[in-house]
Structure formats: structure tokens, C-alpha cells
Design a protein around this motif. Structure first.
Motif, PDB file in Angstrom:
ATOM      1  N   THR A   1      67.446 -16.397 -27.326  1.00 10.09           N
ATOM      2  CA  THR A   1      68.489 -17.065 -26.528  1.00 10.09           C
ATOM      3  C   THR A   1      69.756 -16.221 -26.503  1.00 10.09           C
ATOM      4  N   PHE A   2      70.118 -15.685 -27.672  1.00  9.13           N
ATOM      5  CA  PHE A   2      71.319 -14.845 -27.758  1.00  9.13           C
ATOM      6  C   PHE A   2      71.186 -13.576 -26.919  1.00  9.13           C
ATOM      7  N   THR A   3      70.049 -12.877 -27.036  1.00 12.71           N
ATOM      8  CA  THR A   3      69.908 -11.612 -26.301  1.00 12.71           C
ATOM      9  C   THR A   3      69.899 -11.848 -24.804  1.00 12.71           C
ATOM     10  N   LYS A   4      69.303 -12.932 -24.353  1.00 11.70           N
ATOM     11  CA  LYS A   4      69.303 -13.236 -22.917  1.00 11.70           C
ATOM     12  C   LYS A   4      70.721 -13.517 -22.433  1.00 11.70           C
ATOM     13  N   TYR A   5      71.487 -14.211 -23.269  1.00 14.25           N
ATOM     14  CA  TYR A   5      72.896 -14.441 -22.922  1.00 14.25           C
ATOM     15  C   TYR A   5      73.652 -13.124 -22.823  1.00 14.25           C
ATOM     16  N   ARG A   6      73.449 -12.235 -23.801  1.00 13.02           N
ATOM     17  CA  ARG A   6      74.153 -10.952 -23.807  1.00 13.02           C
ATOM     18  C   ARG A   6      73.722 -10.053 -22.652  1.00 13.02           C
ATOM     19  N   GLN A   7      72.494 -10.243 -22.171  1.00 12.55           N
ATOM     20  CA  GLN A   7      72.012  -9.459 -21.032  1.00 12.55           C
ATOM     21  C   GLN A   7      72.531 -10.011 -19.704  1.00 12.55           C
ATOM     22  N   GLY A   8      73.180 -11.154 -19.728  1.00 12.84           N
ATOM     23  CA  GLY A   8      73.639 -11.785 -18.503  1.00 12.84           C
ATOM     24  C   GLY A   8      72.546 -12.567 -17.795  1.00 12.84           C
ATOM     25  N   LYS A   9      71.446 -12.814 -18.484  1.00  9.19           N
ATOM     26  CA  LYS A   9      70.351 -13.617 -17.928  1.00  9.19           C
ATOM     27  C   LYS A   9      70.595 -15.072 -18.331  1.00  9.19           C
ATOM     28  N   TYR A  10      71.600 -15.656 -17.709  1.00  6.36           N
ATOM     29  CA  TYR A  10      72.090 -16.941 -18.175  1.00  6.36           C
ATOM     30  C   TYR A  10      71.089 -18.075 -17.978  1.00  6.36           C
ATOM     31  N   ASP A  11      70.385 -18.092 -16.860  1.00 10.99           N
ATOM     32  CA  ASP A  11      69.391 -19.141 -16.653  1.00 10.99           C
ATOM     33  C   ASP A  11      68.268 -19.027 -17.677  1.00 10.99           C
ATOM     34  N   ASP A  12      67.870 -17.798 -17.984  1.00 12.59           N
ATOM     35  CA  ASP A  12      66.830 -17.598 -18.997  1.00 12.59           C
ATOM     36  C   ASP A  12      67.324 -18.022 -20.380  1.00 12.59           C
ATOM     37  N   ALA A  13      68.581 -17.743 -20.663  1.00 11.56           N
ATOM     38  CA  ALA A  13      69.159 -18.157 -21.945  1.00 11.56           C
ATOM     39  C   ALA A  13      69.188 -19.677 -22.057  1.00 11.56           C
ATOM     40  N   ILE A  14      69.540 -20.327 -20.961  1.00 10.60           N
ATOM     41  CA  ILE A  14      69.571 -21.795 -20.953  1.00 10.60           C
ATOM     42  C   ILE A  14      68.175 -22.363 -21.168  1.00 10.60           C
ATOM     43  N   THR A  15      67.185 -21.756 -20.510  1.00  9.27           N
ATOM     44  CA  THR A  15      65.807 -22.215 -20.664  1.00  9.27           C
ATOM     45  C   THR A  15      65.342 -22.058 -22.111  1.00  9.27           C
ATOM     46  N   ALA A  16      65.608 -20.888 -22.691  1.00 11.92           N
ATOM     47  CA  ALA A  16      65.206 -20.639 -24.079  1.00 11.92           C
ATOM     48  C   ALA A  16      65.948 -21.570 -25.037  1.00 11.92           C
ATOM     49  N   GLY A  17      67.249 -21.714 -24.805  1.00  8.42           N
ATOM     50  CA  GLY A  17      68.048 -22.565 -25.676  1.00  8.42           C
ATOM     51  C   GLY A  17      67.644 -24.026 -25.585  1.00  8.42           C
ATOM     52  N   THR A  18      67.342 -24.478 -24.383  1.00  9.04           N
ATOM     53  CA  THR A  18      66.917 -25.867 -24.201  1.00  9.04           C
ATOM     54  C   THR A  18      65.585 -26.117 -24.899  1.00  9.04           C
ATOM     55  N   ARG A  19      64.694 -25.144 -24.822  1.00 10.46           N
ATOM     56  CA  ARG A  19      63.413 -25.288 -25.514  1.00 10.46           C
ATOM     57  C   ARG A  19      63.637 -25.363 -27.027  1.00 10.46           C
ATOM     58  N   TYR A  20      64.560 -24.544 -27.529  1.00 10.88           N
ATOM     59  CA  TYR A  20      64.874 -24.598 -28.948  1.00 10.88           C
ATOM     60  C   TYR A  20      65.387 -25.982 -29.333  1.00 10.88           C
ATOM     61  N   MET A  21      66.319 -26.511 -28.555  1.00 15.50           N
ATOM     62  CA  MET A  21      66.903 -27.805 -28.879  1.00 15.50           C
ATOM     63  C   MET A  21      65.861 -28.915 -28.838  1.00 15.50           C
ATOM     64  N   ASN A  22      64.914 -28.811 -27.926  1.00  9.97           N
ATOM     65  CA  ASN A  22      63.860 -29.826 -27.841  1.00  9.97           C
ATOM     66  C   ASN A  22      62.927 -29.777 -29.049  1.00  9.97           C
ATOM     67  N   GLN A  23      62.697 -28.575 -29.574  1.00 10.04           N
ATOM     68  CA  GLN A  23      61.756 -28.408 -30.669  1.00 10.04           C
ATOM     69  C   GLN A  23      62.410 -28.438 -32.051  1.00 10.04           C
ATOM     70  N   TYR A  24      63.653 -27.925 -32.110  1.00  9.31           N
ATOM     71  CA  TYR A  24      64.281 -27.724 -33.420  1.00  9.31           C
ATOM     72  C   TYR A  24      65.713 -28.260 -33.453  1.00  9.31           C
ATOM     73  N   GLY A  25      65.931 -29.374 -32.770  1.00  8.35           N
ATOM     74  CA  GLY A  25      67.296 -29.875 -32.620  1.00  8.35           C
ATOM     75  C   GLY A  25      67.991 -30.302 -33.889  1.00  8.35           C
ATOM     76  N   ARG A  26      67.256 -30.424 -34.987  1.00 14.46           N
ATOM     77  CA  ARG A  26      67.860 -30.872 -36.251  1.00 14.46           C
ATOM     78  C   ARG A  26      68.035 -29.735 -37.261  1.00 14.46           C
ATOM     79  N   THR A  27      67.806 -28.524 -36.844  1.00 12.17           N
ATOM     80  CA  THR A  27      67.922 -27.384 -37.757  1.00 12.17           C
ATOM     81  C   THR A  27      69.366 -26.889 -37.831  1.00 12.17           C
ATOM     82  N   PRO A  28      69.705 -26.123 -38.875  1.00 15.57           N
ATOM     83  CA  PRO A  28      71.080 -25.617 -39.014  1.00 15.57           C
ATOM     84  C   PRO A  28      71.535 -24.734 -37.846  1.00 15.57           C
TER      85      PRO A  28
END
Length: 289
Positions: free
Chosen positions: A94-121
Motif C-alpha cells: 500500500t505504501f509503495t503504491k502511494y509513493r509511486q503515485g498509483k493512488y487508486d491501487d494504493a486505495i484498493t490495497a489499503g481497503t483490502r488490508y482494512m477488511n482483512q486486518y482492521g484490528r491490527t496495530p
């Protein structure tokens, strides 16, 4: 590289991103180079154990090779799904996609993370990345402000769900900016209607700013435009109330001076009607908001 060091580097990457967001620089690490983007591990193999791939990704990230780092993290996600390494790799992907300017891809990756691991640190950090990715897509107020609305939604989750995280202060700043953009869009449309003498349509837009965005820097003009529109329609009491609320909250404003002058030209002065919607809305904000 052992587990403790990997965790330390992940934390360092988060800290560096916050610094990037707050000071507006584009550097992940001082002096890193991104052109050419060469895999410094020089293995070219993406079937290695997940720990090896993860450490290779971190090494490339530290060297400024964002593309190669992303490839390593994505490989872990593909080849070792639902493992702890995949979870950590999804954060960094998610971070590397954000840094690459691939914002939609970063959002997709980040949203998947939140759906699967929303309670992690790491959830607060990932949610913050989602908000940053939306905020980077905010455009001029003359264009669609969907990204501004989504920035607010994403950053409010940071503020509300992770109030003790290190990202709250910047999330709040991004919310303020996005709200000002939405208010600015309403003002742009309202001015268009006002110029066409479509006063009811204009008033509707200015009312939205006053009621829904009372702490933005658009409020002064919105109140002044309400004075103008109501006065042009001959609804003088509402024009007087808008001017009175404007003068009470922003007495030194040029917008108030102009509104006062307009009313005075018709032989009336600002006077607040406590039963008006404008008076009720005026209690939501004050000078300096």
C-alpha cells in the motif's frame, strides 16, 4: 535480517511517511535515487521464502528503488496469502503504491488490508495511507470534488477509530482542507446562479456552505452573497439578518463592509431576526473559525 530488525524498518517507513506528508517533501530517504530503478538484491527471483522477499523489498525501499520494492511485496502477497508475511507485505505494498503515485491501487490495497486486518496495530497507518491517496487526487474547485468527500470520510476514520495514533493531527488538517474544497465548490456554483439572477438556486448553495461548512473560510463570502441574493429578491429581513450575523462574527471583514453598504443604499441596516435559519446557523460558528 531477523524479525526484530524487519519490524523496526517497517516502523521507520511509517515515521518517514508522516514526515513526507507533514512537510510536503517527496523524499522517502535522504539522498535516495529512483532513476534508474534497479533491484539491488540482483537476484531476480520472486519464488524465495517470504521473509527473504520481504527483506529484499525493504532493502530496495531504503535504496529508493520503489518499483522493485513493490514487486517484492506484491510477490509475497501472491505466493503466501493470509500469512503474517503477507499481512506485513500488504502494508508495504500500500505504501509503495502511494509513493509511486498509483493512488487508486494504493486505495484498493489499503481497503483490502482494512477488511482483512482492521484490528491490527498497523491498521491506523494503512487507513491514513488510504486518506492520503484520496487527498492527493483532490482537484481545483472548478472540477468534481468526489475525492475531497472521500478524503474526509477516510480521514475521519483515522480520527475516530484511532484517536491516539500519530496520524490524527495531519488527518485533521487534511479534513479541514477537503471541507474547504467542498465549500468552495458550492460557492462556485452559487456565484454562477447569482450572476444569472437565479436567486433561489444561488441561495440554496450559499445556505449549504453556512449550514454544513460553518468553520471553513468560505463562510464570510457565503453570508455576503446571501445578503446580495435576498436583497435582490426583495426579502429584506433575511438580507438584514445575513448581514447582522456576518457583522457579529466577522466585523472587520470586507464582505461585511460591502454588505452594510448595500443595505444602507436602500435605507436599511443589518438587523438579526432570531427566527431566521441564518440566525440559527450563525450560532455554529464565530469569529476566527
Amino acid at each position: 535480517m531477523n524479525e526484530a530488525r524487519s519490524v523496526g524498518m517497517l516502523k521507520a517507513a511509517r515515521i518517514m511517511l508522516v514526515s513526507v506528508a507533514l512537510v510536503g517533501t517527496g523524499a522517502l530517504v535522504t539522498g535516495c535515487q529512483t532513476d534508474p530503478d534497479i533491484d539491488i538484491t540482483k537476484l531476480g527471483v520472486e519464488t524465495d521464502p517470504p521473509e527473504t522477499l520481504y527483506n529484499q523489498g525493504l532493502a530496495n525501499l531504503r535504496a529508493g528503488n520503489i518499483n522493485e520494492a513493490g514487486r517484492k511485496f506484491d510477490a509475497i502477497d501472491r505466493q503466501h496469502p493470509f500469512s503474517e508475511w503477507a499481512r506485513k507485505a500488504l502494508v508495504m505494498s500500500t505504501f509503495t503504491k502511494y509513493r509511486q503515485g498509483k493512488y487508486d491501487d494504493a486505495i484498493t490495497a489499503g481497503t483490502r488490508y482494512m477488511n482483512q486486518y482492521g484490528r491490527t496495530p498497523d491498521a491506523a497507518y494503512v487507513q491514513y495511507l488510504i486518506g492520503l491517496s484520496y487527498s492527493k487526487q483532490i482537484v481545483d474547485v472548478t472540477q468534481d470534488q468526489r475525492a475531497a468527500a472521500r478524503t474526509i470520510e477516510a480521514m475521519l476514520k483515522v480520527v475516530n477509530d484511532y484517536p491516539d495514533s500519530e496520524y490524527v493531527e495531519d488527518a485533521q488538517a487534511k479534513i479541514r482542507f477537503a471541507r474547504d474544497q467542498l465549500a468552495g465548490k458550492e460557492m462556485q456554483i452559487g456565484r454562477y446562479y447569482l450572476e444569472r439572477k437565479e436567486y433561489l438556486a444561488a441561495i440554496s448553495r450559499f445556505r449549504t456552505v453556512v449550514e454544513q461548512f460553518p468553520t471553513t473560510n468560505q463562510v464570510e463570502e457565503a453570508l455576503a452573497r446571501l445578503v446580495e441574493a435576498y436583497y435582490a429578491m426583495g426579502i429584506v429581513p433575511e438580507a438584514q439578518t445575513a448581514a447582522a450575523v456576518l457583522g457579529h462574527n466577522y466585523p472587520d471583514s470586507q464582505w461585511y463592509a460591502d454588505s452594510y453598504k448595500l443595505l444602507q443604499s436602500g435605507g436599511v441596516q443589518p438587523r438579526e431576526n432570531s427566527g431566521s435559519w441564518i440566525s440559527r446557523a450563525g450560532k455554529l460558528f464565530g469569529a476566527g473559525t
